[in-house]
Structures are given as structure tokens and as C-alpha cells.
Enzyme design. Structure first.
Site, PDB file in Angstrom:
ATOM      1  N   VAL A  35       0.731  -0.981   0.313  1.00  0.00           N
ATOM      2  CA  VAL A  35      -0.261  -0.101   0.286  1.00  0.00           C
ATOM      3  C   VAL A  35       1.037   0.718  -0.277  1.00  0.00           C
ATOM      4  O   VAL A  35       1.941   1.677  -0.094  1.00  0.00           O
ATOM      5  CB  VAL A  35      -0.583   0.120   1.395  1.00  0.00           C
ATOM      6  CG1 VAL A  35      -2.242  -1.036   1.287  1.00  0.00           C
ATOM      7  CG2 VAL A  35      -0.043   0.137   2.856  1.00  0.00           C
ATOM      8  N   CYS A  36       0.285   2.266  -0.040  1.00  0.00           N
ATOM      9  CA  CYS A  36       0.825   3.525  -0.074  1.00  0.00           C
ATOM     10  C   CYS A  36       1.517   3.592   1.196  1.00  0.00           C
ATOM     11  O   CYS A  36       0.526   3.765   1.745  1.00  0.00           O
ATOM     12  CB  CYS A  36      -0.477   4.575  -0.735  1.00  0.00           C
ATOM     13  SG  CYS A  36       0.712   6.191  -0.719  1.00  0.00           S
ATOM     14  N   PRO A  37       2.852   4.321   0.995  1.00  0.00           N
ATOM     15  CA  PRO A  37       4.372   4.942  -0.370  1.00  0.00           C
ATOM     16  C   PRO A  37       4.291   4.179  -0.520  1.00  0.00           C
ATOM     17  O   PRO A  37       5.412   4.013  -1.917  1.00  0.00           O
ATOM     18  CB  PRO A  37       4.403   5.790   0.340  1.00  0.00           C
ATOM     19  CG  PRO A  37       4.466   5.664   1.752  1.00  0.00           C
ATOM     20  CD  PRO A  37       3.589   4.611   2.391  1.00  0.00           C
ATOM     21  N   ASP A  93      -2.765  -1.023  -4.975  1.00  0.00           N
ATOM     22  CA  ASP A  93      -3.035  -0.499  -4.065  1.00  0.00           C
ATOM     23  C   ASP A  93      -3.888   0.592  -5.282  1.00  0.00           C
ATOM     24  O   ASP A  93      -3.291   1.089  -6.130  1.00  0.00           O
ATOM     25  CB  ASP A  93      -1.930   0.501  -3.721  1.00  0.00           C
ATOM     26  CG  ASP A  93      -2.758   1.636  -2.813  1.00  0.00           C
ATOM     27  OD1 ASP A  93      -3.746   1.403  -2.597  1.00  0.00           O
ATOM     28  OD2 ASP A  93      -1.941   2.131  -2.033  1.00  0.00           O
ATOM     29  N   ASP A 110      -0.563   8.056  -7.933  1.00  0.00           N
ATOM     30  CA  ASP A 110       0.707   8.231  -7.326  1.00  0.00           C
ATOM     31  C   ASP A 110       1.584   7.925  -8.475  1.00  0.00           C
ATOM     32  O   ASP A 110       2.754   8.835  -8.337  1.00  0.00           O
ATOM     33  CB  ASP A 110       0.811   7.188  -5.720  1.00  0.00           C
ATOM     34  CG  ASP A 110      -0.174   7.926  -5.073  1.00  0.00           C
ATOM     35  OD1 ASP A 110      -0.520   8.866  -4.796  1.00  0.00           O
ATOM     36  OD2 ASP A 110      -0.165   6.521  -4.325  1.00  0.00           O
TER      37      ASP A 110
END
Length: 82
Positions: free
Chosen positions: A18-20, A45, A51
Site C-alpha cells: 500500500v501507499c507509499p 493499491d 501516485d
């Protein structure tokens, strides 16, 4: 895009992260890639869509392809020439 070129791209498997993390992994791999080289990022994600596009715009890399399917995303990025 030529399938052979995409096949020779460096591949980052960020599935399940998941982010980041996906963009951090992309950034690290881009640093090791020669100018004009291709990087292929695999991610699950949904925020990676936003992103990765922002990352490419900010650093002048070219987002060549984006694919979505089977609960995953695939991006092909060409590193900026300079």
C-alpha cells in the site's frame, strides 16, 4: 507500445503493498535505470494510479501505459532522458 520493449523493462512487483511503498519502490528502481530505460510496475493499491501519474509528471518521466484488470494495475514508465 512494442510488446518486446515492455518485456525487457525492469519489473517491480508491488502487489499487495500500500501507499507509499509502490511509488517508493518505483523511485528506487528509476534511479538505477539508465536514461530512456523502461520500468514496469505491478500494483494492487488503487492509489497507485494517482501516485504514479503524479510521480511521473513531477520528475518528467513518461507514463507510457496504464492497464487495470484482475484487481491489479500495471504501469510502464520511461525514465526521463536528463
Amino acid at each position: 507500445m512494442d510488446d518486446e520493449m515492455v518485456e525487457t523493462a525492469r519489473v517491480i512487483d508491488a502487489l499487495g503493498l500500500v501507499c507509499p511503498e509502490p511509488v517508493m519502490m518505483l523511485h528506487a528502481e528509476i534511479r538505477k535505470t539508465p536514461a530512456g530505460g523502461l520500468v514496469r510496475l505491478l500494483a494492487t493499491d488503487p492509489s497507485a494510479q494517482r501516485d504514479v501519474a503524479s510521480f511521473c509528471r513531477f520528475l518528467n518521466h513518461e507514463l507510457l501505459e496504464t492497464h487495470e484488470g484482475d484487481d491489479r494495475f500495471e504501469f510502464v514508465i520511461r525514465k526521463a532522458m536528463a
